[in-house]
Design a protein around this motif. Structure first.
Motif, PDB file in Angstrom:
ATOM      1  N   LYS A  37       6.223  -0.277 -12.326  1.00 56.49           N
ATOM      2  CA  LYS A  37       5.280  -0.552 -13.410  1.00 56.49           C
ATOM      3  C   LYS A  37       4.010  -1.191 -12.872  1.00 56.49           C
ATOM      4  N   ALA A  38       4.158  -2.114 -11.899  1.00 60.74           N
ATOM      5  CA  ALA A  38       2.992  -2.770 -11.313  1.00 60.74           C
ATOM      6  C   ALA A  38       2.133  -1.783 -10.525  1.00 60.74           C
ATOM      7  N   ALA A  39       2.771  -0.746  -9.961  1.00 61.29           N
ATOM      8  CA  ALA A  39       2.040   0.233  -9.147  1.00 61.29           C
ATOM      9  C   ALA A  39       1.447   1.357  -9.979  1.00 61.29           C
ATOM     10  N   ALA A  40       1.848   1.446 -11.244  1.00 59.74           N
ATOM     11  CA  ALA A  40       1.416   2.568 -12.086  1.00 59.74           C
ATOM     12  C   ALA A  40      -0.100   2.582 -12.236  1.00 59.74           C
ATOM     13  N   GLY A  41      -0.653   3.796 -12.211  1.00 53.67           N
ATOM     14  CA  GLY A  41      -2.077   3.961 -12.441  1.00 53.67           C
ATOM     15  C   GLY A  41      -2.950   3.857 -11.215  1.00 53.67           C
ATOM     16  N   TYR A  42      -2.333   3.673 -10.044  1.00 54.71           N
ATOM     17  CA  TYR A  42      -3.126   3.550  -8.818  1.00 54.71           C
ATOM     18  C   TYR A  42      -3.478   4.938  -8.299  1.00 54.71           C
ATOM     19  N   ASP A  43      -4.747   5.140  -7.995  1.00 59.61           N
ATOM     20  CA  ASP A  43      -5.208   6.431  -7.475  1.00 59.61           C
ATOM     21  C   ASP A  43      -5.257   6.363  -5.955  1.00 59.61           C
ATOM     22  N   ALA A  44      -4.214   6.897  -5.299  1.00 62.86           N
ATOM     23  CA  ALA A  44      -4.118   6.811  -3.840  1.00 62.86           C
ATOM     24  C   ALA A  44      -5.245   7.555  -3.139  1.00 62.86           C
ATOM     25  N   THR A  45      -5.854   8.525  -3.814  1.00 58.53           N
ATOM     26  CA  THR A  45      -6.941   9.278  -3.172  1.00 58.53           C
ATOM     27  C   THR A  45      -8.186   8.418  -2.983  1.00 58.53           C
ATOM     28  N   MET A  46      -8.251   7.310  -3.700  1.00 55.10           N
ATOM     29  CA  MET A  46      -9.412   6.433  -3.585  1.00 55.10           C
ATOM     30  C   MET A  46      -9.237   5.385  -2.488  1.00 55.10           C
ATOM     31  N   LEU A  47      -8.059   5.367  -1.847  1.00 58.51           N
ATOM     32  CA  LEU A  47      -7.788   4.356  -0.830  1.00 58.51           C
ATOM     33  C   LEU A  47      -8.600   4.631   0.436  1.00 58.51           C
ATOM     34  N   ALA A  48      -9.439   3.687   0.795  1.00 59.19           N
ATOM     35  CA  ALA A  48     -10.258   3.825   2.001  1.00 59.19           C
ATOM     36  C   ALA A  48      -9.400   3.605   3.238  1.00 59.19           C
ATOM     37  N   PRO A  49      -9.820   4.099   4.385  1.00 57.51           N
ATOM     38  CA  PRO A  49      -9.101   3.795   5.628  1.00 57.51           C
ATOM     39  C   PRO A  49      -8.977   2.288   5.839  1.00 57.51           C
ATOM     40  N   ILE A  50      -7.871   1.889   6.460  1.00 56.55           N
ATOM     41  CA  ILE A  50      -7.553   0.480   6.613  1.00 56.55           C
ATOM     42  C   ILE A  50      -8.227  -0.082   7.864  1.00 56.55           C
ATOM     43  N   SER A  51      -8.887  -1.224   7.717  1.00 56.65           N
ATOM     44  CA  SER A  51      -9.507  -1.886   8.865  1.00 56.65           C
ATOM     45  C   SER A  51      -8.411  -2.491   9.735  1.00 56.65           C
ATOM     46  N   CYS A  52      -8.396  -2.123  11.009  1.00 51.15           N
ATOM     47  CA  CYS A  52      -7.346  -2.577  11.929  1.00 51.15           C
ATOM     48  C   CYS A  52      -7.958  -3.054  13.247  1.00 51.15           C
ATOM     49  N   VAL A  53      -7.212  -3.920  13.919  1.00 50.19           N
ATOM     50  CA  VAL A  53      -7.567  -4.343  15.279  1.00 50.19           C
ATOM     51  C   VAL A  53      -6.413  -3.937  16.184  1.00 50.19           C
ATOM     52  N   LEU A  54      -6.686  -3.071  17.141  1.00 51.97           N
ATOM     53  CA  LEU A  54      -5.671  -2.562  18.055  1.00 51.97           C
ATOM     54  C   LEU A  54      -5.589  -3.445  19.289  1.00 51.97           C
ATOM     55  N   PHE A  55      -4.374  -3.926  19.607  1.00 47.22           N
ATOM     56  CA  PHE A  55      -4.127  -4.729  20.795  1.00 47.22           C
ATOM     57  C   PHE A  55      -3.392  -3.899  21.834  1.00 47.22           C
ATOM     58  N   ASP A  56      -3.594  -4.256  23.100  1.00 47.89           N
ATOM     59  CA  ASP A  56      -2.935  -3.513  24.170  1.00 47.89           C
ATOM     60  C   ASP A  56      -1.442  -3.797  24.230  1.00 47.89           C
ATOM     61  N   ASP A  57      -1.040  -5.020  23.871  1.00 49.26           N
ATOM     62  CA  ASP A  57       0.379  -5.370  23.977  1.00 49.26           C
ATOM     63  C   ASP A  57       0.709  -6.448  22.951  1.00 49.26           C
ATOM     64  N   LEU A  90       0.823  -1.211   0.000  1.00 54.26           N
ATOM     65  CA  LEU A  90       0.000   0.000   0.000  1.00 54.26           C
ATOM     66  C   LEU A  90       0.856   1.260   0.000  1.00 54.26           C
ATOM     67  N   LYS A  91       1.952   1.234   0.752  1.00 47.81           N
ATOM     68  CA  LYS A  91       2.824   2.410   0.797  1.00 47.81           C
ATOM     69  C   LYS A  91       3.468   2.669  -0.566  1.00 47.81           C
ATOM     70  N   VAL A  92       3.861   1.599  -1.259  1.00 54.97           N
ATOM     71  CA  VAL A  92       4.446   1.767  -2.595  1.00 54.97           C
ATOM     72  C   VAL A  92       3.381   2.237  -3.581  1.00 54.97           C
ATOM     73  N   LEU A  93       2.178   1.677  -3.488  1.00 53.96           N
ATOM     74  CA  LEU A  93       1.092   2.124  -4.365  1.00 53.96           C
ATOM     75  C   LEU A  93       0.767   3.592  -4.140  1.00 53.96           C
ATOM     76  N   SER A  94       0.837   4.014  -2.880  1.00 52.09           N
ATOM     77  CA  SER A  94       0.504   5.403  -2.546  1.00 52.09           C
ATOM     78  C   SER A  94       1.620   6.366  -2.941  1.00 52.09           C
ATOM     79  N   GLU A  95       2.874   5.885  -2.928  1.00 56.07           N
ATOM     80  CA  GLU A  95       4.006   6.776  -3.224  1.00 56.07           C
ATOM     81  C   GLU A  95       5.164   5.940  -3.782  1.00 56.07           C
ATOM     82  N   THR A  96       5.189   5.782  -5.101  1.00 55.28           N
ATOM     83  CA  THR A  96       6.221   4.953  -5.718  1.00 55.28           C
ATOM     84  C   THR A  96       7.616   5.534  -5.514  1.00 55.28           C
ATOM     85  N   ALA A  97       7.710   6.824  -5.164  1.00 55.16           N
ATOM     86  CA  ALA A  97       9.024   7.430  -4.921  1.00 55.16           C
ATOM     87  C   ALA A  97       9.742   6.769  -3.754  1.00 55.16           C
ATOM     88  N   LEU A  98       9.003   6.066  -2.892  1.00 53.51           N
ATOM     89  CA  LEU A  98       9.636   5.363  -1.775  1.00 53.51           C
ATOM     90  C   LEU A  98      10.677   4.355  -2.255  1.00 53.51           C
TER      91      LEU A  98
END
Length: 461
Positions: A107-127, A83-91
């Protein structure tokens, strides 16, 4: 636990990721994750770009104590890196990757519109300890049924609507199931060894003897098998193969290469062999009823049909054979490892045998790399054993020290992460507190590696 939806920029890679063994920076982590397999990473990029993320598979995260507002992804790092490479290939430019790899990934990341990326579903753990318990249930092998069970080859075929093996098994059952002595046990053995059966069917000699082919199935959208010889002849040949699988005479160890499968068919009764005449029109296995002239009378039929049939050797008790196809290593440690592998009873000490197999495999690979000046590094990073093994086998092939045909079995077993004898599995037996390998798995793993050992150490004079 708490469920969150977070933007990708709030998520950071885990520097303690088990896949990497611990790294020092986000760039190191990114480079290491890509280095697990550039082709795999590129495929992951393409999949996310085309389909998005798996909606039922959340990232597991912890709060980053050193950077307020950031979260460490403790499970989902490959997806996050993609996702980070898709959002910013300069990385990619700051990772020190070869230009060819950078271009492939960009080349594989070309054409991806990072503005369309929805927030990522996550599960937060205490430790981390709590997160680790759930990560283990995700990635641990079987865990006695608590974790995810790995699909067998037949289960994968069913899911993919691929009847390439299933219809063949059903065809033989219709033909001999009512008369073949011990048929239920034979069918069970064939289902457990379906990949071995498939290797026989799809081999060049198997296709010639049976007229075997795979066709697109218009009814299901999957695959369906067909044959192009008389049904009775096909059934006779398959009945022999099935009986030998059931008796343990055909295994992934005894028939692993094209030459070995060729020799098996050469020993079958000559009246079953193709005569050189034109094949019959293809018949789908599922459409064939019980053919006239089907073999009957139990396993004695198969025994009488070929006087050259040999009995299988008793399964050896040790990890390795007493006599080896390869020369003794020049190093004292290598000689000691071989000697212990030939003495250790694998059923009594499976974990010790797994460590021993991995140790001799690593010793063999590293000895070859040192002797032939093959670098163990990828830039500034030490290649893991999996990638070192592939590099050695490729070098053996390129320098004509071994053919790729001879090494194909070793490469397939060692690099296939779903194979219980793979390098990944051997690592898991060491680190996973639940996993204990089966004796047959380890013997099979040693035997699969023998062509590699021969290529590195040579044959005895």
């Amino acid at each position: 636990m708490q469920k969150l939806s977070l933007p990708v920029e709030d998520l950071v890679l885990d520097l303690a990721n088990p896949r990497l063994g611990g790294v020092g920076s986000q760039n190191d982590a990114m480079r290491g994750l890509i280095g697990l397999g550039v082709s795999y990473f590129r495929t992951l990029l393409t999949s996310i770009r085309t389909h998005g993320l798996d909606p039922g598979d959340s990232f597991y995260i912890l709060r980053d104590e050193e950077d307020a507002g950031s979260y460490i992804v403790v499970d989902g790092n490959r997806r996050l890196a993609a996702l980070k490479v898709l959002s910013e290939t300069a990385l990619l430019t700051g990772l020190g990757l070869p230009d060819s790899q950078q271009k492939l990934i960009a080349k594989a990341a070309a054409g991806y519109d990072a503005t369309m990326l929805a927030p990522i579903s996550c599960v937060l753990f205490d430790d981390r300890a709590t997160a680790d318990e759930w990560i283990e249930r995700r990635h641990g092998r079987d865990l006695g049924g608590e974790g995810r069970l790995t699909w067998s080859p037949l289960e994968i075929e069913r899911f993919q609507k691929d009847r390439s093996t299933l219809d063949v098994i059903d065809f033989v059952e219709r033909g001999v199931g009512a008369t073949r002595e011990g048929w239920p046990a034979i069918r069970t053995a064939v289902e457990k060894n379906s990949s071995t059966l498939r290797r026989f069917l799809s081999s060049k000699v198997g296709r010639r003897w049976l007229g075997y082919s795979i066709r697109d199935d218009e009814q299901t959208g999957g695959k369906t098998p067909a044959f192009a010889r008389s049904p009775a002849t096909v059934l006779h040949v398959l009945d022999r193969i099935f009986s030998d699988i059931g008796a343990g005479e055909i295994t992934s160890r005894s028939y692993n290469t094209a030459d070995e499968i060729d020799r098996y068919f050469d020993r079958l009764p000559k009246d079953l062999a193709p005569t050189g005449t034109a094949e019959l029109p293809p018949t789908l296995f599922r459409d064939a009823g019980q053919p006239a002239g089907a073999p009957t009378g139990g396993s004695s039929t198969a025994k009488q049909s070929s006087p050259t049939r040999t009995h299988s050797k008793p399964v050896r008790a040790t990890l390795a054979e007493k006599r080896h196809e390869f020369s003794q290593p020049e190093t004292t440690k290598g000689q000691r490892l071989v000697a212990e592998a030939s003495r250790l009873k694998v059923a009594d000490f499976p974990l010790a045998a797994a460590y021993l197999l991995r140790a001799f495999l690593e010793h063999t690979i590293d000895s070859y790399m040192e002797a032939h000046d093959v670098s163990r590094m990828d830039g500034i990073r030490l290649l893991d054993l999996n990638h070192r093994a592939v590099k050695v086998m490729d070098h053996l092939h390129q320098t004509k020290r071994a053919s790729m045909t001879a090494l194909r079995g070793a490469k397939r077993v060692l690099t296939n992460t779903t194979d219980p004898s793979s390098i990944q599995a051997l690592n898991d037996y060491h680190h996973d507190r639940y996993q204990i390998p089966a004796a047959d798995v380890l013997r099979s793993g040693w035997d699969a590696c023998v062509p590699l050992f021969v290529a590195v150490w040579g044959r005895p004079s």
